[in-house]
Motif scaffolding. Structure first.
Motif, PDB file in Angstrom:
ATOM      1  N   SER A 340      17.625 -28.977  20.396  1.00  0.00           N
ATOM      2  CA  SER A 340      18.286 -28.213  19.330  1.00  0.00           C
ATOM      3  C   SER A 340      17.922 -26.731  19.357  1.00  0.00           C
ATOM      4  N   GLU A 341      17.067 -26.337  20.279  1.00  0.00           N
ATOM      5  CA  GLU A 341      16.626 -24.933  20.317  1.00  0.00           C
ATOM      6  C   GLU A 341      17.435 -24.156  21.344  1.00  0.00           C
ATOM      7  N   ASN A 342      18.189 -23.169  20.858  1.00  0.00           N
ATOM      8  CA  ASN A 342      18.915 -22.403  21.872  1.00  0.00           C
ATOM      9  C   ASN A 342      18.494 -20.939  21.922  1.00  0.00           C
ATOM     10  N   LYS A 343      17.492 -20.594  21.115  1.00  0.00           N
ATOM     11  CA  LYS A 343      17.068 -19.195  21.191  1.00  0.00           C
ATOM     12  C   LYS A 343      15.736 -19.005  21.906  1.00  0.00           C
ATOM     13  N   LEU A 344      15.096 -20.088  22.264  1.00  0.00           N
ATOM     14  CA  LEU A 344      13.853 -19.943  23.019  1.00  0.00           C
ATOM     15  C   LEU A 344      14.207 -19.535  24.440  1.00  0.00           C
ATOM     16  N   THR A 345      13.330 -18.737  25.054  1.00  0.00           N
ATOM     17  CA  THR A 345      13.588 -18.384  26.453  1.00  0.00           C
ATOM     18  C   THR A 345      13.312 -19.616  27.323  1.00  0.00           C
ATOM     19  N   GLU A 346      13.785 -19.569  28.538  1.00  0.00           N
ATOM     20  CA  GLU A 346      13.535 -20.693  29.451  1.00  0.00           C
ATOM     21  C   GLU A 346      12.035 -20.871  29.659  1.00  0.00           C
ATOM     22  N   GLN A 347      11.339 -19.752  29.727  1.00  0.00           N
ATOM     23  CA  GLN A 347       9.882 -19.817  29.918  1.00  0.00           C
ATOM     24  C   GLN A 347       9.234 -20.553  28.751  1.00  0.00           C
ATOM     25  N   GLN A 348       9.645 -20.190  27.526  1.00  0.00           N
ATOM     26  CA  GLN A 348       9.060 -20.835  26.348  1.00  0.00           C
ATOM     27  C   GLN A 348       9.426 -22.313  26.286  1.00  0.00           C
ATOM     28  N   LYS A 349      10.688 -22.593  26.536  1.00  0.00           N
ATOM     29  CA  LYS A 349      11.128 -23.993  26.485  1.00  0.00           C
ATOM     30  C   LYS A 349      10.312 -24.857  27.429  1.00  0.00           C
ATOM     31  N   ASP A 350       9.949 -24.252  28.516  1.00  0.00           N
ATOM     32  CA  ASP A 350       9.224 -24.998  29.534  1.00  0.00           C
ATOM     33  C   ASP A 350       7.795 -25.358  29.084  1.00  0.00           C
ATOM     34  N   TRP A 351       7.291 -24.650  28.046  1.00  0.00           N
ATOM     35  CA  TRP A 351       5.931 -24.959  27.588  1.00  0.00           C
ATOM     36  C   TRP A 351       5.887 -26.179  26.668  1.00  0.00           C
ATOM     37  N   ALA A 383       7.771 -31.853  38.177  1.00  0.00           N
ATOM     38  CA  ALA A 383       8.208 -30.816  37.236  1.00  0.00           C
ATOM     39  C   ALA A 383       7.104 -30.538  36.221  1.00  0.00           C
ATOM     40  N   ASN A 384       6.422 -31.583  35.799  1.00  0.00           N
ATOM     41  CA  ASN A 384       5.335 -31.396  34.833  1.00  0.00           C
ATOM     42  C   ASN A 384       4.220 -30.571  35.455  1.00  0.00           C
ATOM     43  N   ARG A 385       3.903 -30.878  36.707  1.00  0.00           N
ATOM     44  CA  ARG A 385       2.839 -30.147  37.410  1.00  0.00           C
ATOM     45  C   ARG A 385       3.188 -28.648  37.454  1.00  0.00           C
ATOM     46  N   THR A 386       4.424 -28.366  37.777  1.00  0.00           N
ATOM     47  CA  THR A 386       4.852 -26.961  37.864  1.00  0.00           C
ATOM     48  C   THR A 386       4.785 -26.280  36.497  1.00  0.00           C
ATOM     49  N   SER A 387       5.282 -26.951  35.471  1.00  0.00           N
ATOM     50  CA  SER A 387       5.266 -26.352  34.125  1.00  0.00           C
ATOM     51  C   SER A 387       3.843 -26.056  33.676  1.00  0.00           C
ATOM     52  N   ILE A 388       2.968 -27.018  33.861  1.00  0.00           N
ATOM     53  CA  ILE A 388       1.588 -26.830  33.405  1.00  0.00           C
ATOM     54  C   ILE A 388       0.950 -25.667  34.174  1.00  0.00           C
ATOM     55  N   ALA A 389       1.213 -25.590  35.451  1.00  0.00           N
ATOM     56  CA  ALA A 389       0.635 -24.501  36.254  1.00  0.00           C
ATOM     57  C   ALA A 389       1.147 -23.142  35.771  1.00  0.00           C
ATOM     58  N   LYS A 390       2.436 -23.081  35.443  1.00  0.00           N
ATOM     59  CA  LYS A 390       3.002 -21.811  34.970  1.00  0.00           C
ATOM     60  C   LYS A 390       2.367 -21.390  33.648  1.00  0.00           C
ATOM     61  N   ARG A 391       2.183 -22.367  32.780  1.00  0.00           N
ATOM     62  CA  ARG A 391       1.577 -22.053  31.481  1.00  0.00           C
ATOM     63  C   ARG A 391       0.135 -21.553  31.677  1.00  0.00           C
ATOM     64  N   ARG A 392      -0.619 -22.216  32.533  1.00  0.00           N
ATOM     65  CA  ARG A 392      -2.000 -21.785  32.797  1.00  0.00           C
ATOM     66  C   ARG A 392      -2.007 -20.335  33.282  1.00  0.00           C
ATOM     67  N   ASP A 393      -1.038 -20.040  34.078  1.00  0.00           N
ATOM     68  CA  ASP A 393      -0.934 -18.698  34.607  1.00  0.00           C
ATOM     69  C   ASP A 393      -0.696 -17.693  33.469  1.00  0.00           C
ATOM     70  N   PHE A 394       0.221 -18.052  32.577  1.00  0.00           N
ATOM     71  CA  PHE A 394       0.529 -17.196  31.430  1.00  0.00           C
ATOM     72  C   PHE A 394      -0.707 -16.987  30.560  1.00  0.00           C
ATOM     73  N   GLU A 395      -1.483 -18.057  30.411  1.00  0.00           N
ATOM     74  CA  GLU A 395      -2.657 -17.995  29.533  1.00  0.00           C
ATOM     75  C   GLU A 395      -3.696 -16.985  30.010  1.00  0.00           C
ATOM     76  N   LYS A 396      -3.588 -16.613  31.267  1.00  0.00           N
ATOM     77  CA  LYS A 396      -4.561 -15.637  31.777  1.00  0.00           C
ATOM     78  C   LYS A 396      -4.346 -14.257  31.153  1.00  0.00           C
ATOM     79  N   ASN A 397      -3.127 -13.998  30.641  1.00  0.00           N
ATOM     80  CA  ASN A 397      -2.891 -12.699  29.984  1.00  0.00           C
ATOM     81  C   ASN A 397      -3.524 -12.739  28.616  1.00  0.00           C
ATOM     82  N   SER A 398      -4.408 -11.806  28.324  1.00  0.00           N
ATOM     83  CA  SER A 398      -4.822 -11.743  26.929  1.00  0.00           C
ATOM     84  C   SER A 398      -4.732 -10.306  26.479  1.00  0.00           C
ATOM     85  N   ASP A 399      -4.644 -10.131  25.162  1.00  0.00           N
ATOM     86  CA  ASP A 399      -4.540  -8.797  24.607  1.00  0.00           C
ATOM     87  C   ASP A 399      -5.964  -8.266  24.438  1.00  0.00           C
TER      88      ASP A 399
END
Ligand code: MET
Length: 763
Positions: A340-351, A383-399
């Motif tokens: 039902s979510e159509n405004k999330l980006t593909e990256q977000q949906k993948d998380w 697909a799950n392996r890829t998604s989890i790896a991408k998220r881990r990668d994103f998590e490396k960014n911190s403010d």
């Protein structure tokens, strides 16, 4: 083959069908048949979807029009006396218990609601006493089992277990002094036996019997009750899967393993450390182990690798046939579907993964550990392996700026400049009378307000037009409060869609959904934001509204914020960093807002923490650590102001016994608490510990449209004064009024002001 299961499913409908139909029923716009019809459609869609996703054990009996604990009370005839003989249909009696009823000469308050374990779901507390006559008014699990069967779907009915049910109940006013609900066990068992044997006759192979009380400290007190009740139930029931969730069993697993149950479910999302001990405890029994590896509380995708590791461990000890892959708990706590979510980006949906996607997850994990060679299963795993790896990668960014600011918090930032007595004197600038009257913040969120917001969302009105509209709402709220004579005013929160979402939308680090509703209580659903990265404030969030509201009146205006712990607990948090760190980031953002409000001339600032208690860990051993960081983050957000600024906080619960020292430690100048439905025990706690700051125990219930009379409020004030120092007492409702209509709001508040005037004259 390893089976898969879902322990319970959201019952709100993918498009909030249940809210719509029950609210229209309450408004007299539709009839009971229509309610039943819509409910049947929602159930059908849930069952069909789960079946299509390949889930082995699909729940039934978990549906509810309001609350599953209330369903259980109604089914078992645990209906308090005040709802008898009102000439109401069973459905109307049910809704009267849920939300009170005030119509056609009937005037009954609702039952008490409490938070369900450590969640933001509320249940209706069963009220019991020695005279209760349990009998089976209807067999809901059986009805739903048959309903699903007629659709060609075999389900596993869900029943709330007897010991958890009684442990959650409270003694009614008519109960004898020493009465404990658990003493009714022998009286309630025959009804359970009837219910279970009817399910067996109808062909149910398994029944899921929920006993989450076992993950609390209280659970250990009931060893004897489990030992006596379960053999009796097992004798007549289909195979029983005893389910525990939201926490760890600890030593309770030892007595549970001795029961003649066919299966045991444990939550590995919340407590993966209990796996080894559980395997050891049941390995020499025939008990099937259901592994809760897919979270029922979090919206993040399950890391299949971790789930598979646990599953393989259990399989190697017990064999494939004795292992089930399940959701950790019911998935009631998460939204229905990501589709039902159509405004999330593909990256977000993948998380993320919501309830239906979690159903696919359990089915996939079960297939993988069963050794499936299916190409689709292999692809899902990859697909799950890829998604989890991408998220881990994103998590490396911190403010970095946020992380550095958190790291350099100093001890003095947690404390106000002077003690309460000094502040109290400085706060005379607010010019409040004795027994100041105030409200908790929100006024009715009318259809017009919601429409204006929707129009803004659709671009049908401009930002400027919306602002004008909100300003008018604020102005009318201010005029209303002046007219009826309230003392400490609020702006009414018309600009807020939700007390958490509103802030989330103005902070960095959150993402929002379109349709991801979750039931909070009855027909009240919330749409929690999701914290995905470090949180910071981009700009002031509320200042201009509070400033504007203050400009309209000479009475003091309370600024209104949601506290860090509540924002955290009512969002879906990250799972890659601690909740403490997320709360600290929120606290720093709120601290800046509090200081900006003060600088803008706002003399009282409320930072609501209604969810502080619900985040309390289920095991006492974990409390200190939570309360310490949670309390600190509240202090951090409020302590930056001068002595003359009055800080408030609000709590929507009345269980203060255990956390009292922490409430004192928060050192808010004024707290308001939900109190109208609890007896005076709450206030005796405050007296007992000598609470020193100001306090406004709610004088009427806001969850019900019922209007309290002014004599009723006077009575409450009278009894409060037996416990509390009159110079410190504030007069306010239990909570915010956003879910109420204006008519009852006005009538109730007029009576409240009247009662405060009476108190001023009398004391
Ligand atoms: N200020 C908020 C309101 O009045 C507090 C709500 S607590 C659930 O709605």
């Amino acid at each position: 083959m390893v089976a898969s299961s879902v322990l319970g499913f959201p019952r709100i409908g993918a498009n909030r069908e249940i809210k719509k139909v029950v609210e229209s029923y309450w408004a007299g716009k539709t009839n009971a048949d229509e309610v039943t019809k819509v409910a049947a459609e929602v159930k059908k869609s849930n069952w069909t979807e789960l079946k299509q996703r390949g889930v082995t054990y699909i729940p039934s009996g978990d549906f509810s029009l309001y609350d599953h604990v209330l369903d259980h009370s109604a089914a078992f005839n645990a209906i308090p006396k005040r709802y008898h003989g009102l000439g109401l249909s069973p459905l109307d009696t049910y809704f009267a218990m849920a939300r009170g009823r005030q119509a056609d000469g009937v005037d009954v308050p609702a039952g008490e609601m409490k938070k369900w374990f450590d969640s933001n779901y509320h249940f209706l507390v069963p009220e019991l006493d020695q005279s209760v006559e349990f009998k089976l008014n209807f067999n809901k699990p059986l009805e739903e089992f048959n309903e699903a069967k007629a659709l060609g779907i075999t389900t596993r009915p869900v029943v709330l277990g007897p010991i958890t049910y009684l442990a959650l109940a409270k003694a009614s006013k008519e109960a004898k002094p020493e009465f404990e609900p658990i003493s009714l066990l022998s009286k309630i068992l025959p009804v359970y036996k009837q219910l279970l044997s009817e399910l067996k006759s109808a062909g149910a192979e398994w029944v899921q019997i929920d006993e989450p009380i076992l993950v609390t400290d209280k659970g250990a007190n009931y060893e004897a009750q489990y030992a006596s009740a379960y053999p009796e139930l097992v004798a007549v029931a289909p195979k029983l899967l005893l389910t525990t969730f939201y926490g760890r069993l600890e030593s309770n697993v030892n007595f549970i393993a001795k029961l003649p149950i066919a299966g045991l479910h444990i939550d590995l999302d919340r407590a993966h450390e209990q796996l080894d001990k559980t395997i050891a405890a049941i390995s020499s029994t025939p008990i099937v182990l259901s592994l809760g590896v897919v979270s029922g509380r979090s919206v993040w995708k399950t890391d299949f690798a971790v789930a598979i590791k646990y599953a393989e461990k259990a399989i190697s000890a017990l064999g494939q046939d004795r292992v089930i892959i399940g959701t950790a708990s019911t998935v009631l706590h998460i939204p229905v579907t990501l589709a039902s979510e159509n405004k999330l980006t593909e990256q977000q949906k993948d998380w993320f993964s919501f309830a239906l996607e979690k159903a696919s997850e359990v089915a996939t994990i079960a297939a993988v550990v069963s050794g499936s060679q299916d190409a689709a299963v292999a692809a899902a795993l990859e697909a799950n392996r890829t998604s989890i790896a991408k998220r881990r990668d994103f998590e490396k960014n911190s403010d970095d700026s946020v992380r550095k600011r958190v790291a350099s918090i100093t001890a003095d930032q947690y404390e106000r400049k002077s003690p309460f007595a000094t502040r109290l004197a400085a706060q005379k600038v607010l010019n409040l009378p004795k027994f100041p009257t105030t409200t908790i913040g929100s006024f009715p969120q009318t259809k017009e307000i919601r429409q204006a917001r929707a129009k803004l969302g659709k671009g049908e009105i401009s930002e400027a037009e919306y602002e004008e509209f909100i300003k008018k709402e604020i102005e009318s709220a201010v005029r209303f409060q002046e007219k009826i004579g309230l003392d400490l005013l609020v702006h009414g929160e018309p600009e807020r869609n939700d007390m958490v979402q509103y802030f989330g939308e103005r902070l960095s680090g959150f993402v929002f959904t379109q349709n991801a509703w979750v039931q909070s209580y009855g027909s009240r659903y919330v749409r929690p934001p999701i914290i995905v990265s470090d949180v910071s404030r981009k700009a002031p969030m509320t200042v201009r509204w509070s400033e504007y509201a203050q400009s309209l009146t000479s009475k003091p205006m309370k600024g209104m914020l949601t506290g860090p712990v509540t924002i955290l607990n009512w969002s879906f948090p990250r799972v890659d960093i601690s909740r403490e760190l997320q709360a600290q980031q929120l606290a720093l953002a709120l601290r800046d807002e509090v200081c900006d409000l003060e600088a803008a001339g706002i003399k009282a600032i409320q930072v609501d923490e209604p969810a502080l208690r619900e985040g309390l860990p289920l095991r006492r051993a974990d409390w200190d650590s939570y309360l310490n960081w949670a309390g600190n983050t509240f202090k951090l957000s409020t302590a930056g102001v001068g002595d003359h600024t009055q800080t408030h906080s609000h709590f929507c619960y009345s269980d203060f016994d255990d956390i009292f020292p922490q409430i004192q430690r928060l050192d808010a100048d004024v707290i308001s608490i939900e109190a109208s439905k609890s007896d005076m025990k709450l206030l005796s706690t405050f007296k007992h510990y000598g609470y020193s700051n100001s306090i406004g125990p709610g004088v009427y219930d806001v969850h019900s449209p019922r209007v309290p009379g002014d004599a009723e409020i006077q009575e409450r004030l009278k009894s409060m004064l037996a416990f509390l120092d009159q110079s410190l007492l504030y007069v306010n409702p239990d909570c915010g009024l956003k879910t109420r209509g204006w008519k009852e709001t006005e009538a109730s508040l007029v009576n409240l002001v009247q009662a405060a005037r009476w108190a001023r004259e009398t004391y």
